[in-house]
Enzyme design. Structure first.
Site, PDB file in Angstrom:
ATOM      1  N   ASP A 506       0.864  -1.184   0.000  1.00 41.15           N
ATOM      2  CA  ASP A 506       0.000   0.000   0.000  1.00 41.15           C
ATOM      3  C   ASP A 506       0.896   1.229   0.000  1.00 41.15           C
ATOM      4  O   ASP A 506       1.588   1.512   0.988  1.00 41.15           O
ATOM      5  CB  ASP A 506      -0.906  -0.032   1.240  1.00 41.15           C
ATOM      6  CG  ASP A 506      -1.947   1.079   1.241  1.00 41.15           C
ATOM      7  OD1 ASP A 506      -1.725   2.105   0.574  1.00 41.15           O
ATOM      8  OD2 ASP A 506      -2.973   0.919   1.937  1.00 41.15           O
ATOM      9  N   HIS A 507       0.866   1.969  -1.115  1.00 40.85           N
ATOM     10  CA  HIS A 507       1.804   3.094  -1.264  1.00 40.85           C
ATOM     11  C   HIS A 507       1.471   4.266  -0.338  1.00 40.85           C
ATOM     12  O   HIS A 507       2.278   5.184  -0.188  1.00 40.85           O
ATOM     13  CB  HIS A 507       1.815   3.559  -2.719  1.00 40.85           C
ATOM     14  CG  HIS A 507       3.129   4.160  -3.145  1.00 40.85           C
ATOM     15  ND1 HIS A 507       4.178   4.379  -2.283  1.00 40.85           N
ATOM     16  CD2 HIS A 507       3.562   4.590  -4.358  1.00 40.85           C
ATOM     17  CE1 HIS A 507       5.190   4.917  -2.919  1.00 40.85           C
ATOM     18  NE2 HIS A 507       4.839   5.063  -4.193  1.00 40.85           N
ATOM     19  N   ARG A 508       0.289   4.257   0.273  1.00 44.42           N
ATOM     20  CA  ARG A 508      -0.023   5.290   1.270  1.00 44.42           C
ATOM     21  C   ARG A 508       0.788   5.091   2.538  1.00 44.42           C
ATOM     22  O   ARG A 508       1.025   6.040   3.291  1.00 44.42           O
ATOM     23  CB  ARG A 508      -1.515   5.261   1.607  1.00 44.42           C
ATOM     24  CG  ARG A 508      -2.442   5.603   0.470  1.00 44.42           C
ATOM     25  CD  ARG A 508      -3.881   5.326   0.828  1.00 44.42           C
ATOM     26  NE  ARG A 508      -4.123   3.917   1.128  1.00 44.42           N
ATOM     27  CZ  ARG A 508      -5.305   3.407   1.444  1.00 44.42           C
ATOM     28  NH1 ARG A 508      -6.361   4.204   1.514  1.00 44.42           N
ATOM     29  NH2 ARG A 508      -5.447   2.125   1.692  1.00 44.42           N
ATOM     30  N   ILE A 510       3.695   2.657   2.659  1.00 40.75           N
ATOM     31  CA  ILE A 510       5.056   2.200   2.376  1.00 40.75           C
ATOM     32  C   ILE A 510       5.544   2.832   1.080  1.00 40.75           C
ATOM     33  O   ILE A 510       4.825   2.833   0.069  1.00 40.75           O
ATOM     34  CB  ILE A 510       5.091   0.659   2.260  1.00 40.75           C
ATOM     35  CG1 ILE A 510       4.630   0.018   3.570  1.00 40.75           C
ATOM     36  CG2 ILE A 510       6.465   0.161   1.865  1.00 40.75           C
ATOM     37  CD1 ILE A 510       4.219  -1.416   3.438  1.00 40.75           C
TER      38      ILE A 510
END
Length: 534
Positions: A506-508, A510
């Site tokens: 999850d780019h939010r 990591i």
């Protein structure tokens, strides 16, 4: 056995029954609502005079009733059985002096007058749920000014005279009683401010109370269509307020479009189903901003033979969740590979021992232990977004979900407290949960509480893939089929067994650098399993 009848509801006659709230066999409490009746301007719920069991209904929706009309037969319970009649009106009620209406104190129609709440019986501290006028409005005599609501009745306060509203003294949410100031009114020129009958709202109040009190009503003018309230009883209005539902958005299914309890429940269920539940509010901004064309509607049979296969129950359940996770989580996948030559040799050297104990020692058991070691070093991968989407809930336990392929579809049972178990114990548990999954004997609790997941396709094939994150987790590791390849050792090419890794995150939560460090560390642990002991 006692016959329950409509109590004194003032001068109202032939009011319509719009809801019957009980049925034969129901056990009811004293003051529990039995029926709802409605006049032009008041909605009233008739309460039970005592506790007991409903034996027979004497009324149905659509009937017209007046004071004394039979409602039902009640078999009273306990001390209530001795009460043959409703309690008499308080002794003070008949001798209670009628309060001088606000308009009577005005010497001249040109002088401002304070309009107050008239006699509303013994009710006190009733909530103002609507203010129907504002300063500067011109109002007519008997025009509704505010709406009050008790537990059992909704009532509108009329204006005692025509004039212009100069100042409001109440707001929505205020609690008012008899004599409380509502507004300041400047009576219209040339028109005397006529007094109002002291019990303007008695019909609504009398319907709530079981006590007998004759309070003559004053008819109220209907409001304009733009001000019309949704058609619902007081209890439904209260229910809707508690759930935060705007009744103006609902279409009633009851008589004359009346909104019922079931309509509110259906609306709430529909609203919940329409919102991606796992997406934090801050992330979704109210809704997913997609404006896509409709799905193509194609008659495939006209192009050739077809067969329609219905989804399994598991596919029907998992499909919407996978769709939600894919569209609501910003996925990025980091690819890497691990040299598992030595680990595979170690695994094979121990398979004979585990087979004697009745289970297989798979590479997945080592993967779980390696992931726990990596999660300890990189705790953000063992977390979830908080409810507001503005922080992380970092977990101090390690429950690893393992995707299992079954004939019915994909399931993800969880190996709990993997950090406290040895490789043999994990391998034994993997064998057991795989068997339960194939036999369709997994329980819901077996698939809950995961902190990180692994999806292994190593036994099937492939070089890499993009696994979908299992919300509310923030990462998932995909494992593909290992292959023997020549790898440069610094001096020569040597055959090494390489395992492809695919980490979706999850780019939010990591960023790319953290993901690269995580996979590199995980690969190093798989390259030397002794690191799990550090």
């Amino acid at each position: 056995m006692k016959e329950v009848a409509v109590p004194d509801i003032g001068d109202f006659k032939e009011v319509e029954v719009i809801e019957v709230l009980v049925k034969p066999g129901d056990t009811i409490a004293a003051e529990q609502s039995l029926i709802t009746v409605e006049s032009d301007k008041a909605t009233m719920e008739i309460p039970a005079p005592g506790a007991g069991v409903v034996k027979e209904l004497r009324i149905k929706v659509g009937d017209k009733v007046s004071q004394g009309s039979p409602i039902l037969m009640l078999e009273e319970s306990g001390a209530a059985a001795t009460a043959a009649q409703p309690p008499p009106a308080p002794a003070s009620a008949p001798s209670k002096p009628a309060p001088a209406p606000a308009a009577a104190a005005v010497a001249s129609s040109s002088e401002p007058m304070t309009v107050k709440v008239p006699d509303i019986g013994d009710f006190k501290d009733i909530e103002v749920i609507e203010v129907l006028v504002k300063p500067g409005d011109t109002v007519a005599k008997e025009q509704s000014l505010i709406t009050l609501e008790s537990d059992k009745a909704t009532m509108e306060i009329p204006s005692p005279a025509a004039g212009v509203v100069q100042e409001l003294r109440v707001k929505t949410g205020d609690k008012v009683s008899e004599g409380a100031a509502i507004l300041v009114l400047k009576a219209g020129a040339g028109e005397a401010a006529a007094p109002v009958a002291p019990a303007a709202l008695a019909p609504a109040v009398a319907a709530v109370a079981v006590v007998a009190a004759t309070l003559p009503p004053v008819p109220l003018e209907p409001r304009e269509a733009t001000q019309a309230k949704p058609h619902a009883s007081p209890s439904v209005r209260k229910f809707a307020r508690e759930l935060g539902v705007d009744l103006g958005r609902l279409k009633g299914s009851g008589p004359k479009g009346r909104i019922l309890h079931g309509d509110v429940q259906t609306y709430v269920k529909g609203a919940l189903a329409a919102v991606p539940a796992a997406v934090p509010a801050a992330a979704r901004g109210g809704a997913l901003p997609f404006n896509l064309p409709a799905w193509p509607d194609v008659d495939f049979a006209k192009f050739g033979p077809v067969e329609v296969k219905p989804f399994s129950r598991l596919q029907k359940l998992s499909g919407p969740n996978l769709h939600r996770n894919w569209v609501s989580i910003p996925h990025v996948t980091q690819f890497d590979e691990a040299d598992i030559t030595d680990l595979e040799a170690f695994r094979k050297s121990n398979t004979a021992e585990t087979e004697k104990q009745g289970f297989k020692l798979t590479m997945l058991a080592f993967m779980i232990k390696a992931c726990v070691t990596a999660l300890r070093q990189h705790p953000n991968f063992n977390s979830s977004l908080d409810r507001g989407g503005e922080g992380l809930v970092v977990k101090k336990y390690y429950n690893i979900g393992v995707a299992v392929d079954t004939p019915e579809g994909l399931v993800v049972p969880v190996v709990r407290d993997a950090d406290r178990k040895g490789v043999f114990e994990v391998a034994r548990e993997l064998g057991e949960i795989s068997r339960l999954a194939r036999d369709k004997k997994l329980k819901p609790g077996d698939m809950q509480g995961g902190t990180f997941s692994i999806s292994s396709l190593g036994g099937i094939g492939g070089t890499a893939f993009t696994p979908i994150i299992n919300a509310p987790e923030v990462a998932i590791l995909g494992v593909s089929k290992s292959s023997l390849r020549p790898v440069w050792t610094g001096k020569e090419f040597a055959p090494r067994l390489m395992l492809p890794l695919s980490l979706s995150y999850d780019h939010r939560v990591i960023d790319g650098a953290a993901a690269a460090r995580f996979t590199a560390y995980l690969a190093s642990v798989l390259g030397d399993i002794r690191r799990t002991l550090l």
